[in-house]
Design a protein around this motif. Structure first.
Motif, mmCIF file in Angstrom:
data_model
loop_
_atom_site.group_PDB
_atom_site.id
_atom_site.type_symbol
_atom_site.label_atom_id
_atom_site.label_comp_id
_atom_site.label_asym_id
_atom_site.label_seq_id
_atom_site.Cartn_x
_atom_site.Cartn_y
_atom_site.Cartn_z
ATOM 1 N N ILE A 304 -3.767 -10.093 -6.788
ATOM 2 C CA ILE A 304 -3.892 -11.010 -5.657
ATOM 3 C C ILE A 304 -2.655 -11.899 -5.601
ATOM 4 C CG2 ILE A 304 -5.299 -12.784 -4.546
ATOM 5 C CD1 ILE A 304 -7.613 -11.892 -6.383
ATOM 6 N N GLY A 305 -1.973 -11.875 -4.468
ATOM 7 C CA GLY A 305 -0.858 -12.788 -4.318
ATOM 8 C C GLY A 305 0.274 -12.199 -3.520
ATOM 9 N N PRO A 306 1.315 -13.008 -3.264
ATOM 10 C CA PRO A 306 2.461 -12.543 -2.490
ATOM 11 C C PRO A 306 3.271 -11.521 -3.269
ATOM 12 C CG PRO A 306 2.850 -14.754 -3.348
ATOM 13 C CD PRO A 306 1.429 -14.422 -3.673
ATOM 14 N N CYS A 307 3.846 -10.597 -2.531
ATOM 15 C CA CYS A 307 4.720 -9.591 -3.127
ATOM 16 C C CYS A 307 6.148 -10.120 -3.033
ATOM 17 C CB CYS A 307 4.572 -8.272 -2.382
ATOM 18 S SG CYS A 307 5.528 -6.933 -3.090
ATOM 19 N N SER A 308 6.767 -10.359 -4.161
ATOM 20 C CA SER A 308 8.064 -11.041 -4.180
ATOM 21 C C SER A 308 9.170 -10.232 -3.515
ATOM 22 C CB SER A 308 8.458 -11.367 -5.624
ATOM 23 O OG SER A 308 8.515 -10.182 -6.410
ATOM 24 N N ALA A 309 9.018 -8.922 -3.410
ATOM 25 C CA ALA A 309 10.073 -8.081 -2.838
ATOM 26 C C ALA A 309 10.200 -8.255 -1.332
ATOM 27 C CB ALA A 309 9.808 -6.618 -3.178
ATOM 28 N N TYR A 310 9.123 -8.685 -0.665
ATOM 29 C CA TYR A 310 9.143 -8.810 0.794
ATOM 30 C C TYR A 310 8.453 -10.090 1.230
ATOM 31 C CZ TYR A 310 10.804 -4.027 1.173
ATOM 32 O OH TYR A 310 11.569 -2.887 1.076
ATOM 33 N N GLN A 311 9.172 -10.908 1.968
ATOM 34 C CA GLN A 311 8.578 -12.125 2.504
ATOM 35 C C GLN A 311 7.534 -11.749 3.550
ATOM 36 O OE1 GLN A 311 11.394 -14.749 4.345
ATOM 37 N NE2 GLN A 311 9.851 -16.287 4.889
ATOM 38 N N GLY A 312 6.361 -12.351 3.446
ATOM 39 C CA GLY A 312 5.308 -12.081 4.408
ATOM 40 C C GLY A 312 4.377 -10.951 4.023
ATOM 41 N N LEU A 313 4.450 -10.501 2.777
ATOM 42 C CA LEU A 313 3.561 -9.441 2.291
ATOM 43 C C LEU A 313 2.679 -9.999 1.184
ATOM 44 C CD1 LEU A 313 2.617 -6.486 2.204
ATOM 45 C CD2 LEU A 313 4.514 -6.007 0.640
ATOM 46 N N TYR A 314 1.368 -9.821 1.320
ATOM 47 C CA TYR A 314 0.396 -10.375 0.366
ATOM 48 C C TYR A 314 -0.587 -9.267 -0.004
ATOM 49 C CZ TYR A 314 -2.471 -14.183 -1.625
ATOM 50 O OH TYR A 314 -3.153 -15.027 -2.466
ATOM 51 N N LEU A 315 -0.971 -9.206 -1.283
ATOM 52 C CA LEU A 315 -1.852 -8.147 -1.784
ATOM 53 C C LEU A 315 -3.190 -8.726 -2.237
ATOM 54 C CD1 LEU A 315 0.683 -6.117 -3.989
ATOM 55 C CD2 LEU A 315 0.274 -5.960 -1.524
ATOM 56 N N ALA A 316 -4.248 -7.972 -2.009
ATOM 57 C CA ALA A 316 -5.586 -8.349 -2.490
ATOM 58 C C ALA A 316 -6.335 -7.063 -2.821
ATOM 59 C CB ALA A 316 -6.332 -9.167 -1.455
ATOM 60 N N VAL A 317 -6.145 -6.582 -4.061
ATOM 61 C CA VAL A 317 -6.714 -5.310 -4.506
ATOM 62 C C VAL A 317 -7.450 -5.564 -5.812
ATOM 63 C CG1 VAL A 317 -6.242 -2.901 -5.075
ATOM 64 C CG2 VAL A 317 -4.745 -4.111 -3.486
ATOM 65 N N MET A 318 -8.711 -5.099 -5.904
ATOM 66 C CA MET A 318 -9.467 -5.452 -7.108
ATOM 67 C C MET A 318 -10.714 -4.600 -7.254
ATOM 68 S SD MET A 318 -10.832 -8.915 -5.327
ATOM 69 C CE MET A 318 -9.295 -8.865 -4.406
ATOM 70 N N HIS A 319 -11.187 -4.537 -8.497
ATOM 71 C CA HIS A 319 -12.530 -4.033 -8.770
ATOM 72 C C HIS A 319 -13.476 -5.235 -8.765
ATOM 73 C CE1 HIS A 319 -15.960 -2.091 -10.346
ATOM 74 N NE2 HIS A 319 -15.849 -2.581 -11.559
ATOM 75 N N ALA A 320 -14.759 -4.919 -8.621
ATOM 76 C CA ALA A 320 -15.801 -5.933 -8.454
ATOM 77 C C ALA A 320 -15.553 -6.711 -7.175
ATOM 78 C CB ALA A 320 -15.886 -6.861 -9.655
ATOM 79 N N GLY A 321 -15.174 -5.975 -6.108
ATOM 80 C CA GLY A 321 -14.875 -6.613 -4.837
ATOM 81 C C GLY A 321 -16.053 -7.366 -4.254
ATOM 82 N N VAL A 322 -17.276 -6.840 -4.403
ATOM 83 C CA VAL A 322 -18.434 -7.535 -3.850
ATOM 84 C C VAL A 322 -18.626 -8.878 -4.541
ATOM 85 C CG1 VAL A 322 -20.949 -7.495 -3.697
ATOM 86 C CG2 VAL A 322 -19.642 -5.497 -2.993
ATOM 87 N N THR A 323 -18.556 -8.903 -5.856
ATOM 88 C CA THR A 323 -18.729 -10.164 -6.581
ATOM 89 C C THR A 323 -17.642 -11.171 -6.227
ATOM 90 O OG1 THR A 323 -19.926 -9.211 -8.454
ATOM 91 C CG2 THR A 323 -18.684 -11.211 -8.882
ATOM 92 N N LEU A 324 -16.402 -10.717 -6.135
ATOM 93 C CA LEU A 324 -15.277 -11.630 -6.001
ATOM 94 C C LEU A 324 -14.938 -11.996 -4.558
ATOM 95 C CD1 LEU A 324 -12.875 -10.085 -8.670
ATOM 96 C CD2 LEU A 324 -14.286 -12.130 -8.905
#
Length: 354
Positions: A304-324
């Motif tokens: 979870i968080g901004p991708c430093s290689a590209y301004q304006g790109l943010y990631l949100a990938v995870m297991h236990a997605g329902v809980t979190l």
């Protein structure tokens, strides 16, 4: 963190993407959600959907997990249409696996004895000596919850486009401009990827390697007498709960694609376990068995968080997605709107893989 965005594209309309879209739209951000199939059709649909802040997970995920129950109750107050079954969860091992020196959790769930177990689960005929019971835990219908969140996001001005696959990420230099689809280019100040197992393929053309693998799991639905299982029961043989329509849902580990360890065989073994464990389960029948693909980061921590290689790109990938999902939705919204990094997400940054 970057300047507050006025527009955000959320790629992926599973429960995580839906929660993020809802929180952003509620704060006045122009949100566009792009979903390649239908909302919740991916891993969300195959989730057992246990809202479970405890269990086995990396210690660094504890700050997120610890907020899950409170965030779901907040979300339920904001969205009365969100249906959550606060049944409590009963967790135990088989008799031959019980140990007297097994430590309890720091907080709930608490140890209970056989008498209380029998009162909580009156149809359970194979009773352990003791179990842990977490009265504050529950479950939901993940598809219905996703639709509720997206409807609420749309009520605040969000746009949701299903059957709209993100073909590529559109950049100019090191700046993210938008997302290319068969229907055209969607532009925004920020592109947020909540596309689960599809995320690495979207990033690869940009030279970004994201160590996320598809981790298969089995979801079994069983027709059974209503009220056969009262709480959510988890032991070494099964995880089982009653669904909103009165059927039973079971989560099982995936072993093989077919044969004696394939999904169908595992489903039949699960039926046998239910009949053995629960009084009145003689006439239960298998309705469906499906395999879902969970996005599992290499170190099992959310990404979870901004991708430093590209301004304006943010990631949100995870297991236990329902809980979190509700906690992540709230924290991501705070980060993007306030432009300040959230300490609770410090261990989840994509930069740890650089």
């Amino acid at each position: 963190m970057s300047v507050k965005p006025s527009s955000v594209i959320v790629v992926g309309a599973g429960i995580v993407g839906a929660c993020i879209a809802y929180h952003l739209a509620r704060q006045g951000v122009q949100v566009t959600v792009l979903e390649q199939h239908s909302p919740g059709a991916g891993v969300t649909r195959h989730s057992f959907a246990w809202i479970n802040p405890h269990g086995e997970f990396p210690a660094a995920a504890r700050p997120l997990r610890a907020q899950a129950l409170a965030d779901y109750r907040r979300l339920q107050q904001e969205l009365p249409a969100l249906q959550i079954h606060w049944s409590g969860a009963l967790t135990y091992r088989d008799a031959d696996q019980q140990t007297t020196d097994e430590p309890a959790y720091d907080a709930l769930p608490q140890w209970i004895d056989r008498g209380r177990i029998a009162r909580l689960e009156p149809h359970l005929q194979v009773l352990p000596q003791r179990a842990r019971f977490a009265p504050g835990e529950g479950s939901l219908d993940p598809l219905a919850a996703t639709r509720t969140l997206l409807d609420a996001a749309c009520a605040h001005g969000a746009r949701v486009f299903d059957q709209t696959q993100a073909l590529s990420l559109h950049t100019e230099g090191q700046r993210m401009l938008g997302v290319a689809t068969a229907a055209g280019l969607y532009r925004a100040d920020q592109v947020l990827l909540a596309a689960g197992c599809a995320t690495p393929a979207l990033l690869a053309p940009l030279g970004i390697t994201l160590p996320v693998q598809a981790s298969p799991s089995i979801l079994i639905r069983v027709d059974a007498p209503p009220g056969l299982v009262k709480t959510l029961v988890s032991n070494s043989q099964l995880e089982i709960r009653e669904a909103a329509d009165g059927s039973l849902l079971l989560a099982e580990d995936y072993v093989d694609a077919q044969g004696p360890q394939g999904p169908e065989a595992i489903a039949q073994q699960a039926l046998a376990s239910i009949r053995r464990l629960f009084r009145g389960a003689g006439n239960i029948s298998l309705r469906s068995v499906e395999v879902g693909q969970r996005p599992m980061p290499q170190d099992q921590l959310p990404i979870i968080g901004p991708c430093s290689a590209y301004q304006g790109l943010y990631l949100a990938v995870m297991h236990a997605g329902v809980t979190l999902a509700p906690t992540v939705g709230r924290l991501v919204c705070e980060e993007l709107l306030h432009g300040q990094a959230c300490a609770d997400l410090a261990a989840c940054r994509p930069a740890r893989f650089s």
